[in-house]
Design an enzyme around this catalytic site. Structure first.
Site, PDB file in Angstrom:
ATOM      1  N   LYS A  22       0.837  -1.209   0.000  1.00 33.04           N
ATOM      2  CA  LYS A  22       0.000   0.000   0.000  1.00 33.04           C
ATOM      3  C   LYS A  22       0.864   1.248   0.000  1.00 33.04           C
ATOM      4  O   LYS A  22       0.638   2.171  -0.774  1.00 33.04           O
ATOM      5  CB  LYS A  22      -0.902  -0.004   1.245  1.00 33.04           C
ATOM      6  CG  LYS A  22      -1.598   1.316   1.498  1.00 33.04           C
ATOM      7  CD  LYS A  22      -2.487   1.267   2.715  1.00 33.04           C
ATOM      8  CE  LYS A  22      -1.845   1.753   3.991  1.00 33.04           C
ATOM      9  NZ  LYS A  22      -1.596   3.202   4.051  1.00 33.04           N
ATOM     10  N   ASN A  23       1.861   1.265   0.885  1.00 36.02           N
ATOM     11  CA  ASN A  23       2.634   2.498   1.057  1.00 36.02           C
ATOM     12  C   ASN A  23       3.608   2.771  -0.092  1.00 36.02           C
ATOM     13  O   ASN A  23       4.256   3.808  -0.113  1.00 36.02           O
ATOM     14  CB  ASN A  23       3.386   2.483   2.398  1.00 36.02           C
ATOM     15  CG  ASN A  23       2.432   2.689   3.562  1.00 36.02           C
ATOM     16  OD1 ASN A  23       1.268   3.024   3.365  1.00 36.02           O
ATOM     17  ND2 ASN A  23       2.927   2.481   4.781  1.00 36.02           N
ATOM     18  N   CYS A 115      -4.549  12.905  13.491  1.00 31.54           N
ATOM     19  CA  CYS A 115      -5.218  11.624  13.267  1.00 31.54           C
ATOM     20  C   CYS A 115      -5.034  10.793  14.527  1.00 31.54           C
ATOM     21  O   CYS A 115      -4.393  11.240  15.478  1.00 31.54           O
ATOM     22  CB  CYS A 115      -4.645  10.919  12.059  1.00 31.54           C
ATOM     23  SG  CYS A 115      -2.999  10.318  12.318  1.00 31.54           S
ATOM     24  N   ARG A 120       0.947  14.460  13.447  1.00 28.70           N
ATOM     25  CA  ARG A 120       1.441  14.239  12.087  1.00 28.70           C
ATOM     26  C   ARG A 120       1.491  15.501  11.209  1.00 28.70           C
ATOM     27  O   ARG A 120       0.774  15.627  10.218  1.00 28.70           O
ATOM     28  CB  ARG A 120       0.621  13.146  11.402  1.00 28.70           C
ATOM     29  CG  ARG A 120       0.797  11.820  12.101  1.00 28.70           C
ATOM     30  CD  ARG A 120       0.022  10.730  11.443  1.00 28.70           C
ATOM     31  NE  ARG A 120       0.735  10.097  10.362  1.00 28.70           N
ATOM     32  CZ  ARG A 120       0.268   9.038   9.704  1.00 28.70           C
ATOM     33  NH1 ARG A 120      -0.892   8.528  10.011  1.00 28.70           N
ATOM     34  NH2 ARG A 120       0.972   8.504   8.750  1.00 28.70           N
ATOM     35  N   ASP A 305       4.793   0.508  11.781  1.00 27.57           N
ATOM     36  CA  ASP A 305       3.590  -0.164  11.280  1.00 27.57           C
ATOM     37  C   ASP A 305       3.517  -1.635  11.707  1.00 27.57           C
ATOM     38  O   ASP A 305       2.545  -2.321  11.376  1.00 27.57           O
ATOM     39  CB  ASP A 305       3.526  -0.060   9.751  1.00 27.57           C
ATOM     40  CG  ASP A 305       3.023   1.307   9.297  1.00 27.57           C
ATOM     41  OD1 ASP A 305       2.648   2.118  10.157  1.00 27.57           O
ATOM     42  OD2 ASP A 305       3.002   1.553   8.068  1.00 27.57           O
ATOM     43  N   ARG A 397      -8.824  -0.339   4.343  1.00 21.68           N
ATOM     44  CA  ARG A 397      -7.909   0.655   3.759  1.00 21.68           C
ATOM     45  C   ARG A 397      -6.581   0.013   3.410  1.00 21.68           C
ATOM     46  O   ARG A 397      -5.916   0.445   2.475  1.00 21.68           O
ATOM     47  CB  ARG A 397      -7.633   1.776   4.778  1.00 21.68           C
ATOM     48  CG  ARG A 397      -8.740   2.779   4.939  1.00 21.68           C
ATOM     49  CD  ARG A 397      -8.238   3.937   5.772  1.00 21.68           C
ATOM     50  NE  ARG A 397      -6.870   4.243   5.409  1.00 21.68           N
ATOM     51  CZ  ARG A 397      -5.870   4.452   6.266  1.00 21.68           C
ATOM     52  NH1 ARG A 397      -6.080   4.418   7.551  1.00 21.68           N
ATOM     53  NH2 ARG A 397      -4.664   4.716   5.835  1.00 21.68           N
TER      54      ARG A 397
HETATM   55  C1  UD1 Z   1       4.478   6.885   6.490  1.00 20.32           C
HETATM   56  C2  UD1 Z   1       3.582   5.740   6.204  1.00 20.32           C
HETATM   57  C3  UD1 Z   1       3.035   5.191   7.495  1.00 20.32           C
HETATM   58  C4  UD1 Z   1       4.174   4.848   8.437  1.00 20.32           C
HETATM   59  C5  UD1 Z   1       5.121   6.034   8.586  1.00 20.32           C
HETATM   60  C6  UD1 Z   1       6.387   5.731   9.385  1.00 20.32           C
HETATM   61  C7  UD1 Z   1       2.615   6.140   4.011  1.00 20.32           C
HETATM   62  C8  UD1 Z   1       1.394   6.550   3.246  1.00 20.32           C
HETATM   63  N1  UD1 Z   1       2.502   6.185   5.350  1.00 20.32           N
HETATM   64  O1  UD1 Z   1       3.708   7.912   7.101  1.00 20.32           O
HETATM   65  O2  UD1 Z   1       2.285   4.030   7.215  1.00 20.32           O
HETATM   66  O3  UD1 Z   1       3.616   4.558   9.694  1.00 20.32           O
HETATM   67  O4  UD1 Z   1       5.544   6.483   7.311  1.00 20.32           O
HETATM   68  O5  UD1 Z   1       7.164   4.768   8.771  1.00 20.32           O
HETATM   69  O6  UD1 Z   1       3.618   5.774   3.442  1.00 20.32           O
HETATM   70  N2  UD1 Z   1       6.895  14.489  10.908  1.00 20.32           N
HETATM   71  C9  UD1 Z   1       7.004  15.830  11.194  1.00 20.32           C
HETATM   72  N3  UD1 Z   1       6.915  16.727  10.168  1.00 20.32           N
HETATM   73  C10 UD1 Z   1       6.720  16.339   8.877  1.00 20.32           C
HETATM   74  C11 UD1 Z   1       6.619  14.972   8.603  1.00 20.32           C
HETATM   75  C12 UD1 Z   1       6.703  14.063   9.634  1.00 20.32           C
HETATM   76  O7  UD1 Z   1       7.160  16.227  12.350  1.00 20.32           O
HETATM   77  O8  UD1 Z   1       6.649  17.208   7.998  1.00 20.32           O
HETATM   78  C13 UD1 Z   1       7.015  13.478  12.002  1.00 20.32           C
HETATM   79  C14 UD1 Z   1       5.692  12.734  12.219  1.00 20.32           C
HETATM   80  O9  UD1 Z   1       4.815  13.449  13.064  1.00 20.32           O
HETATM   81  C15 UD1 Z   1       6.194  11.440  12.822  1.00 20.32           C
HETATM   82  C16 UD1 Z   1       7.519  11.207  12.101  1.00 20.32           C
HETATM   83  O10 UD1 Z   1       7.922  12.469  11.606  1.00 20.32           O
HETATM   84  O11 UD1 Z   1       6.424  11.607  14.196  1.00 20.32           O
HETATM   85  C17 UD1 Z   1       7.473  10.199  10.976  1.00 20.32           C
HETATM   86  O12 UD1 Z   1       6.437  10.545  10.089  1.00 20.32           O
HETATM   87  P1  UD1 Z   1       6.478  10.161   8.561  1.00 20.32           P
HETATM   88  O13 UD1 Z   1       7.624   9.300   8.218  1.00 20.32           O
HETATM   89  O14 UD1 Z   1       6.272  11.430   7.776  1.00 20.32           O
HETATM   90  O15 UD1 Z   1       5.199   9.307   8.421  1.00 20.32           O
HETATM   91  P2  UD1 Z   1       4.231   9.375   7.228  1.00 20.32           P
HETATM   92  O16 UD1 Z   1       5.015   9.672   5.986  1.00 20.32           O
HETATM   93  O17 UD1 Z   1       3.058  10.237   7.603  1.00 20.32           O
END
Ligand code: UD1
Length: 451
Positions: A22-23, A115, A120, A305, A397
């Site tokens: 999915k990701n 969420c 996030r 995950d 999902r």
């Molecule tokens: C993606 C995955 C999700 C997985 C996660 C961590 C997808 C669609 N989703 O989510 O399934 O659980 O990676 O491997 O691929 N953060 C910030 N600022 C930002 C971005 C992130 O502070 O601009 C923080 C987030 O709050 C979190 C951490 O960084 O604490 C990691 O988040 P991130 O790797 O961005 O997760 P997602 O990309 O949302």
């Protein structure tokens, strides 16, 4: 609305085929926006999130056809917008920001908001895109972005965010000059996106390391051959946890075992026998589970995950397990529900302590997010009696045919309307059991063969 009903206590035997990730699929579907024309993708999982992504792309002006593989036509982009009703349901839609800005010079994307697993934010996405020359303003909950002339830049991420890296990467491929993303995410799904973009003509090096170097090109072209999405390491890991918690002997086929190392390590620590093939992993568990310690980390560390599913395994592992969540600040929502099934879990901040119990007891439980839901199903497989998992739209999902796949290895599990009472649930489970027995098996068991 439907629920999943599980009658626990049966060991699992057989094989489960792994679907596409999915990701990886969602960003790759969105990345087709970067190259006008017709794209073909295979191994795209059939999920609610896949349909949501295709419907978002349809609203933008890019129609698709799903028939085994996915065909997408991105010749024209009519609207550069990802509206709130789509982003609210699926955070990954924020990934249209980078491609739209790079291709159309403008984008209007709803802010995703918080969420169930934390706040996030997307500040890192915006910081990186600004360094490339994009300008943003916030208006009515939407981010309005414009980009006239994207130029390569040195970008240092504060944390190796997965979607942040992907968003910036997708804008940088069409920027003038060189971009370097430092502290980039190394997740296999990011690597798969890089490989897809390379097939479109993008010049990217360093995938799988923490520095991605991108030489911008003036345009990208759809690949001549269909692109196959990488297997889902989280789905594979979830089914291995199912075999671990329920006991038995299960082989997950069509997966990429090298991407599962961290999870396999934990399952071995828990006392499971794990055999790794080229594209399969077999897990046997015939002795009691042992406690273990786990800490989520960016890849190649243990995936956040997989945390909920491993916690489910820990609930019935002898001794005290410690589980630390370092990626998200609020990702123990499943702990309270597992406790309703008799688990002994205490958590303070990001650390959970799980004291293994002899057996879980079936209960009605509520899913809060995708992986939490998977953990509750796993707990149900091991619990005594009936478990009902409500709010299963989360599972739809991210897991393709979860019920069918688990039933294929002998689990007593069905989907039923939310209102189904206990007698009707047992009837549905029995009917599903009968339907799964082949005429040959019935004959071998001496039962009359129905026509
Ligand atoms: C993606 C995955 C999700 C997985 C996660 C961590 C997808 C669609 N989703 O989510 O399934 O659980 O990676 O491997 O691929 N953060 C910030 N600022 C930002 C971005 C992130 O502070 O601009 C923080 C987030 O709050 C979190 C951490 O960084 O604490 C990691 O988040 P991130 O790797 O961005 O997760 P997602 O990309 O949302």
């Amino acid at each position: 609305m439907e629920k999943i009903v599980i009658d626990g206590g049966r060991p699992l035997h057989g094989s489960i085929r792994c679907s596409g990730a999915k990701n990886a699929a969602l960003p790759i579907l969105i990345a087709t926006l970067l190259a006008p024309g017709e794209h073909r993708l295979t191994n795209v999982p059939e999920l609610a999130d896949t349909s949501s992504t295709l419907s978002l792309l349809g609203r933008i002006g890019c129609p698709s056809l799903v028939q085994g593989s996915v065909r997408l036509d991105t010749t024209r982009i009519a609207f550069c917008e990802a509206p709130y009703d789509v982003v609210r349901k699926m955070r990954a839609s924020v990934l249209v920001l980078g491609p739209m800005l790079a291709r159309c010079g403008e984008a209007r994307v709803s802010l995703p908001g918080g969420c169930a697993i934390g706040t996030r934010p997307i500040d890192q996405h915006l910081k990186g895109l600004e360094a490339l020359g994009c300008r943003f303003e916030l208006e009515g909950g939407y981010i309005n972005g414009i980009a006239h002339d994207l130029k390569g830049a040195e970008i240092h991420l504060d944390m190796p965010t997965v979607t942040g890296t992907e968003n910036i990467l997708m804008a940088a491929v069409l920027a003038r000059g060189t971009t370097r993303i430092h502290n980039a995410a190394r997740e296999p799904e990011v690597v798969d996106l890089v490989h897809f973009l390379q097939n479109l003509g993008a010049k990217i090096t360093g995938e799988g390391t923490s520095t991605l170097t991108i030489e911008g090109v003036p345009r990208l072209w759809p690949a001549s051959r269909p692109y196959s999405i990488v297997p889902d390491r989280i789905e594979a890991g979830t089914y291995l946890c199912a075999a671990a918690i329920a006991g038995g002997d299960v082989e997950v086929t069509g997966c990429a075992p090298q991407l599962l190392e961290a999870s396999l390590h934990k399952l071995r620590e828990a006392g499971c026998h794990v055999e790794v093939g080229e594209t399969s992993v077999r897990l046997r568990r015939d002795t009691p589970l042992r406690s273990f310690s786990a800490r989520t980390e960016p890849y190649p560390g243990l995936a956040t995950d997989m945390q909920a599913q491993l916690m489910a395994v820990a609930t019935v592992a002898a001794g005290t397990s410690r589980i630390e969540e370092t990626i998200f600040e609020n990702r123990f929502m499943h702990a309270a529900e597992l406790t309703r099934m008799g688990a002994r879990i205490q958590h303070v901040g990001r650390l959970a302590t799980v004291e293994g119990v002899e057996a879980l007891k079936g209960a009605q439980v509520m899913a809060s997010d995708l992986r939490a839901s998977a953990a509750l199903v796993l707990a149900g497989l091991a619990a005594q009696g009936l478990t009902e998992v409500l709010r299963i739209y989360h599972l739809d999902r991210g897991y393709e045919d979860l019920v069918g796949k688990l039933r294929g290895v002998g689990a007593r599990i069905v989907r039923a309307p939310d209102t189904t009472d206990t007698d009707a649930m047992i009837e549905a489970l029995d009917a599903a059991d009968r339907a799964d027995v082949s005429p040959e098996e019935e004959m071998a068991a001496g039962a009359p063969v129905s026509s």
